[in-house]
Design a protein around this motif. Structure first.
Motif, PDB file in Angstrom:
ATOM      1  N   GLU A   1       0.826  -1.206   0.000  1.00  0.00           N
ATOM      2  CA  GLU A   1       0.000   0.000   0.000  1.00  0.00           C
ATOM      3  C   GLU A   1       0.865   1.263   0.000  1.00  0.00           C
ATOM      4  O   GLU A   1       0.454   2.300  -0.521  1.00  0.00           O
ATOM      5  CB  GLU A   1      -0.950  -0.013   1.197  1.00  0.00           C
TER       6      GLU A   1
ATOM      7  N   TRP B   1       3.028   0.983  -3.804  1.00  0.00           N
ATOM      8  CA  TRP B   1       2.238   1.414  -4.963  1.00  0.00           C
ATOM      9  C   TRP B   1       1.953   2.912  -4.912  1.00  0.00           C
ATOM     10  O   TRP B   1       1.961   3.589  -5.938  1.00  0.00           O
ATOM     11  CB  TRP B   1       0.936   0.621  -5.022  1.00  0.00           C
ATOM     12  N   ALA B   2       1.688   3.434  -3.718  1.00  0.00           N
ATOM     13  CA  ALA B   2       1.417   4.865  -3.593  1.00  0.00           C
ATOM     14  C   ALA B   2       2.636   5.699  -3.973  1.00  0.00           C
ATOM     15  O   ALA B   2       2.509   6.804  -4.511  1.00  0.00           O
ATOM     16  CB  ALA B   2       0.977   5.198  -2.172  1.00  0.00           C
TER      17      ALA B   2
ATOM     18  N   GLU C   1       5.878  -0.656  -8.969  1.00  0.00           N
ATOM     19  CA  GLU C   1       5.168  -1.814  -9.511  1.00  0.00           C
ATOM     20  C   GLU C   1       6.025  -3.037  -9.209  1.00  0.00           C
ATOM     21  O   GLU C   1       7.252  -2.996  -9.354  1.00  0.00           O
ATOM     22  CB  GLU C   1       4.944  -1.695 -11.018  1.00  0.00           C
TER      23      GLU C   1
ATOM     24  N   LYS D   1      -2.154  10.272  -3.795  1.00  0.00           N
ATOM     25  CA  LYS D   1      -2.215   8.971  -4.454  1.00  0.00           C
ATOM     26  C   LYS D   1      -2.282   7.890  -3.386  1.00  0.00           C
ATOM     27  O   LYS D   1      -1.389   7.768  -2.553  1.00  0.00           O
ATOM     28  CB  LYS D   1      -0.994   8.748  -5.349  1.00  0.00           C
ATOM     29  N   ARG D   2      -3.360   7.109  -3.413  1.00  0.00           N
ATOM     30  CA  ARG D   2      -3.546   6.020  -2.458  1.00  0.00           C
ATOM     31  C   ARG D   2      -3.615   4.699  -3.215  1.00  0.00           C
ATOM     32  O   ARG D   2      -4.005   4.659  -4.382  1.00  0.00           O
ATOM     33  CB  ARG D   2      -4.840   6.201  -1.663  1.00  0.00           C
ATOM     34  N   SER D   3      -3.293   3.630  -2.532  1.00  0.00           N
ATOM     35  CA  SER D   3      -3.429   2.296  -3.112  1.00  0.00           C
ATOM     36  C   SER D   3      -3.856   1.323  -2.024  1.00  0.00           C
ATOM     37  O   SER D   3      -3.236   1.273  -0.960  1.00  0.00           O
ATOM     38  CB  SER D   3      -2.109   1.816  -3.731  1.00  0.00           C
TER      39      SER D   3
ATOM     40  N   HIS E   1      -4.280  -2.594  -1.152  1.00  0.00           N
ATOM     41  CA  HIS E   1      -4.066  -3.987  -1.544  1.00  0.00           C
ATOM     42  C   HIS E   1      -5.408  -4.709  -1.434  1.00  0.00           C
ATOM     43  O   HIS E   1      -6.064  -4.677  -0.387  1.00  0.00           O
ATOM     44  CB  HIS E   1      -3.051  -4.672  -0.630  1.00  0.00           C
TER      45      HIS E   1
ATOM     46  N   HIS F   1      -9.207   3.248  -5.803  1.00  0.00           N
ATOM     47  CA  HIS F   1      -7.796   3.032  -5.483  1.00  0.00           C
ATOM     48  C   HIS F   1      -7.414   1.565  -5.279  1.00  0.00           C
ATOM     49  O   HIS F   1      -6.279   1.284  -4.902  1.00  0.00           O
ATOM     50  CB  HIS F   1      -7.434   3.804  -4.203  1.00  0.00           C
TER      51      HIS F   1
ATOM     52  N   LYS G   1      -6.211  -2.254  -5.823  1.00  0.00           N
ATOM     53  CA  LYS G   1      -5.206  -2.844  -6.702  1.00  0.00           C
ATOM     54  C   LYS G   1      -4.889  -4.252  -6.194  1.00  0.00           C
ATOM     55  O   LYS G   1      -4.742  -4.468  -4.992  1.00  0.00           O
ATOM     56  CB  LYS G   1      -3.936  -1.985  -6.683  1.00  0.00           C
TER      57      LYS G   1
END
Length: 446
Positions: free
Chosen positions: A214, A217-218, A222, A316-318, A320, A390, A392
């Motif tokens: 988390e 990726w933010a 990759e 920008k957030r991600s 999992h 967000h 992924k």
């Protein structure tokens, strides 16, 4: 055939698998008519299996006469469940029609030919409404563009925090570090909590890497580059790993953080030891329950996972995202009937009932339904919106989805403890992942 041999080798290595296929341990009772087709559904014991039992009972009471299909639910023990399921699939056991794999096993099972592709069944079922699924959740059941598993329990970590201590929860990972400092007695003797937060680090679980992703990726990382090679020893990887280094070095997390996974993280927050946690979405049911969390139930809030501020001021957030899926055993002799059952259990009726009992079937219509809102307030609507924007999932690169977590967890713990540098940890992990991936491609994994 080569792919199946490769799969078997990879699974035996990653799971340490030995032994023969076990038989289901418990089953729903009921009289089986000779005219009924019995579809055997296998899950694991615990809250998931118990939440599914009344949904299965409802089908057997109301749908069996209409469809001629009766569901037999069997529950395996949680310990060693993946080993047992893998053994059953490898032995081509045809007594189990529907299986319940974690999404990170779907690529391995699909590649080996042990799961039935579901796309044709979905296309023929006008009521399935695949567009109703939250995309990130549905993607966890895919391999090479085909749908092999239907998610019935979607998981993603969110931020839980003490509203009385943090009127505004941290929006970025830098702010999270500052909050951890402020609410840790090691750096603030006046802190009302012993530690600022926790850190998932328990060995043998995939979560340390999941939580790390988390941040990774933010920060723009990759896991694999365009050629499919592991790519973690970079600026994003170093920043994501340094977050844990700072928490441990400054004693902003409990000293026994290496034992922490879901129950320890939940318990620390319930006991009032920490100000905020990065925790799986399922925790809300316990944290907001006054009987289960009397010290914090009226003080807990949930918020978007922190992220990284961009040049335009956005964050920008991600998240999992993974899931537990329902899939059809490729050796089943009742595939059509099995899909009818899956469609119901993951559908707007069965999936709703399962979610109301503690599951998390990722359909927009379920997460935003009035019935779910009556029980959980706006929480599931919040999850749907956040994951839609967000969410992924890990790329299904066989068999790295599972093996890479073992490699990364070892490297992360070494870096967090200060045993080796962040660069050394990531360099070693990237090298090990590349080696394993190359062995897999060559069919040499032993």
């Amino acid at each position: 055939m080569k792919a199946k041999k490769l799969l078997i080798s990879a699974l035996f290595v990653s799971l340490g698998l030995t032994g023969c296929s076990p038989q289901p341990e418990t089953a729903s009772s009921g009289h089986n008519s000779a005219k009924e087709t019995v579809v055997n559904l296998q899950m694991w014991e615990g809250p998931e299996g118990e939440a599914m039992r009344p949904v299965v009972d409802a089908w057997n009471k109301t749908k069996t006469k209409e469809t001629g299909i009766k569901i037999n639910l069997s529950l395996l023990g949680r310990n060693g469940y993946a080993d047992k399921l893998t053994s059953q699939l490898l032995s081509k056991n045809d007594t189990i029609d529907i299986v319940y794999p974690m999404s990170w096993f779907v690529p391995q099972y699909a590649q080996g030919g042990f799961l039935e592709p579901l796309d044709s069944y979905i296309a023929e079922d006008s009521n399935f409404a695949i567009q109703d699924f939250i995309t990130a959740g549905l993607d966890t059941g895919k391999y090479k563009g085909k749908q092999y598993g239907i998610p019935v329990d979607m998981s993603e970590p969110v931020l839980f925090y003490r509203k009385d201590l943090l009127p505004v929860p941290p929006q970025t990972w830098d702010e999270a570090l500052e909050a951890a400092r402020k609410f840790s007695k090691s750096t603030n003797s006046d802190s009302p909590t012993q530690f600022g937060t926790t850190l998932y680090a328990a060995a043998g679980f995939a979560e340390p890497m999941h939580m790390w992703e988390e941040l990774f990726w933010a920060y723009g990382g990759e896991l694999f580059d365009k050629e499919g090679a592991p790519s973690i020893n970079n600026e994003a990887g170093q920043k994501a790993t340094q977050y844990g280094v700072e928490l441990v070095k400054n004693k902003w997390v409990p000293a026994d953080y290496t034992n922490y996974e879901y129950p320890q993280t939940l318990g620390a927050f319930q006991a009032g030891k920490v100000a905020f946690i990065q925790q799986w979405n399922a925790a809300w049911a316990d944290l907001s329950n006054k009987n289960k969390s009397p010290l914090v139930a009226d003080k807990v809030g949930y918020a978007p996972i922190p992220g990284v501020k961009q040049q335009d001021g956005s964050i920008k957030r991600s998240y999992h995202v993974h899931s537990i899926t329902l899939a059809i055993n490729a050796s089943s002799k009742k595939k059509s009937e099995a899909f009818q059952v899956i469609a119901y259990l993951s559908g707007k009726e069965g999936g709703l009932e399962y979610t109301l009992r503690g599951g998390s079937t990722p359909r927009q219509s379920i997460f935003k339904s009035d019935k779910v809102k009556e029980v959980y307030g706006d929480y599931y609507s919040f999850l749907a919106n956040e994951v839609d924007k967000h969410g992924k999932s890990e790329p299904p690169i066989l068999p790295m989805t599972y093996i890479s977590s073992n490699i990364m967890n070892k490297a992360l713990n070494a870096a967090w403890s200060g045993a080796i540098t962040v660069d050394e940890a990531l360099s070693s992990a990237e090298k090990d992942m590349k080696t394993q991936l190359e062995k897999t491609k060559q069919g040499e994994m032993k």
